[in-house]
Write a protein that holds these residues in place. Structure first.
Motif, short mmCIF file in Angstrom:
data_model
loop_
_atom_site.label_atom_id
_atom_site.label_comp_id
_atom_site.label_asym_id
_atom_site.label_seq_id
_atom_site.Cartn_x
_atom_site.Cartn_y
_atom_site.Cartn_z
N SER A 22 -24.18 10.56 9.64
CA SER A 22 -23.54 11.66 10.23
C SER A 22 -24.73 12.62 10.33
CB SER A 22 -22.62 12.17 9.28
OG SER A 22 -23.05 12.39 7.97
N ALA A 25 -24.53 16.50 10.66
CA ALA A 25 -23.65 17.23 9.75
C ALA A 25 -24.72 18.26 9.05
CB ALA A 25 -23.35 16.25 8.79
N ASP A 49 -22.61 19.52 13.63
CA ASP A 49 -21.24 18.87 13.40
C ASP A 49 -20.90 19.10 12.15
OD1 ASP A 49 -21.90 17.76 16.20
OD2 ASP A 49 -22.35 15.89 15.59
N THR A 52 -18.53 16.38 9.50
CA THR A 52 -18.77 14.99 9.99
C THR A 52 -19.12 14.10 8.78
OG1 THR A 52 -20.85 15.15 10.94
CG2 THR A 52 -18.94 15.43 12.44
N ASP A 53 -19.85 14.72 7.86
CA ASP A 53 -20.13 13.82 6.55
C ASP A 53 -18.99 13.62 5.90
OD1 ASP A 53 -20.01 16.71 6.27
OD2 ASP A 53 -21.34 16.56 4.23
N ILE A 55 -15.94 12.88 7.29
CA ILE A 55 -15.36 11.84 7.80
C ILE A 55 -15.98 10.49 7.64
CG2 ILE A 55 -14.65 10.93 9.96
CD1 ILE A 55 -14.56 13.73 11.27
N VAL A 137 -21.42 8.75 13.24
CA VAL A 137 -20.15 9.94 13.45
C VAL A 137 -20.72 11.22 13.99
CG1 VAL A 137 -18.31 11.02 12.09
CG2 VAL A 137 -18.90 8.72 11.49
N HIS A 138 -20.03 11.85 14.85
CA HIS A 138 -20.36 13.14 15.22
C HIS A 138 -19.18 13.86 15.85
CE1 HIS A 138 -24.67 12.16 16.18
NE2 HIS A 138 -24.41 10.93 16.38
N SER A 139 -19.29 15.07 16.21
CA SER A 139 -18.26 15.90 16.78
C SER A 139 -18.44 16.57 17.87
CB SER A 139 -17.60 16.73 15.54
OG SER A 139 -18.63 17.62 15.25
N GLU A 224 -17.79 10.40 18.54
CA GLU A 224 -17.54 11.95 18.68
C GLU A 224 -16.17 12.44 18.65
OE1 GLU A 224 -20.01 14.21 19.48
OE2 GLU A 224 -21.64 12.90 19.98
N LYS A 227 -13.54 18.69 18.09
CA LYS A 227 -13.30 19.61 17.03
C LYS A 227 -11.78 20.30 17.00
CE LYS A 227 -18.28 20.80 16.26
NZ LYS A 227 -19.31 21.91 16.44
N ARG A 246 -10.08 11.08 8.74
CA ARG A 246 -10.61 10.09 7.82
C ARG A 246 -9.81 8.97 7.66
NH1 ARG A 246 -13.77 11.37 3.43
NH2 ARG A 246 -11.92 10.65 2.14
#
Length: 264
Positions: A22, A25, A49, A52-53, A55, A137-139, A224, A227, A246
């Motif tokens: 992530s 994050a 982001d 995201t950690d 997730i 993992v991103h957002s 991605e 949000k 999650r």
């Protein structure tokens, strides 16, 4: 197989074939970068982001980074990884004097190098045991017109954009197809997840680096998450929505492991 530095920490045993990152994050900055910054914290957080950690934490073996992308963007090529001028980062005025000094650039490149130097031996050992998946993992923001403006059109903004552009489809195609299908069969609010490939994002440096370094072994799924699990303007998280995100990702783990076993 723990391990830590002031740039990156590794959680878990790293005994399994699926790991997660992530890399955007983080919100931290080294002191000299913080002193040089004029960008307000709320805007910086909006372009990072956050959460995201949390997730990515559904994967036991993962990479934890705490530095902000405004210090070093770990998902850009090295030559583009430091946001020196507004043109490098969405037109934002980030630094005193309008541009980051050469000295501070070099320090940020050291942050970037430390991440990849630490990650390489971990993934080297993983690749020696067989094929593996890295969930990157991103957002992303979908209300850029303002907190009270309509969100961006759903047609161009899936709930989860799965970046797969640089994956070896001949080798990993069935794994990718199953992952996207199983993620889309989970529920993330009222109805199943809208998970689509390469609509707005295709995966970038981390995916490129893994696929180049571990051909036939490494498979990066660049995720991605829109949000919808938070308010991108206030930074407030919706814990229930985050838990659903999650759970959706966790539901894909057995299928990923099964598909990797087929490739061994």
């Amino acid at each position: 197989m723990g391990g830590t530095s002031d740039v990156v920490t590794f959680e878990g045993s790293w005994a399994g074939p699926v790991v997660a990152t992530s890399v955007h994050a983080g919100h931290g900055l080294r002191a000299e970068i913080a002193d040089a910054m004029v960008l307000d914290e709320a805007t910086r957080l909006r372009e990072e982001d956050p959460f995201t950690d949390r997730i990515a934490a559904v994967v036991a073996d993962r990479v934890v980074t705490t530095r902000s992308r405004f210090e070093a963007d770990l998902n850009r090529p090295r030559r583009e990884a430091i946001y020196r001028r507004p043109d490098d980062c969405w037109g934002l005025d980030v630094w005193h004097g309008g541009e980051l000094s050469d000295e501070l650039v070099e320090g940020s490149r050291a942050t970037y190098d430390a991440f990849y130097d630490a990650l390489a031996p971990r993934l080297d050992a993983l690749a020696e045991r067989g094929p593996f998946v890295l969930l990157d993992v991103h957002s992303y923001n979908h209300r850029r017109d303002g907190a009270d403006a309509p969100p961006a059109p759903v047609a161009d903004n899936p709930e989860v954009n799965v970046g797969t552009a640089s994956i070896d489809r001949e080798r990993f195609g069935p794994l990718v197809d199953r992952f996207v299908a199983e993620l889309g069969a989970t529920e993330l609010g009222p109805g199943s997840v809208d998970a689509r490939e390469n609509v707005a994002f295709e995966g970038r440096q981390l995916a490129w680096w893994v696929h180049d370094r571990y051909p036939g072994a490494g498979c990066v799924l660049a995720l991605e998450f829109k949000k919808t699990f938070m308010d991108e303007w206030t930074g407030e998280v919706d814990d229930e929505a985050l838990d659903r995100a999650r759970a959706s990702l966790a539901a894909t783990m057995p299928g990923l492991v099964e598909e990797l076993e087929k490739l061994r």
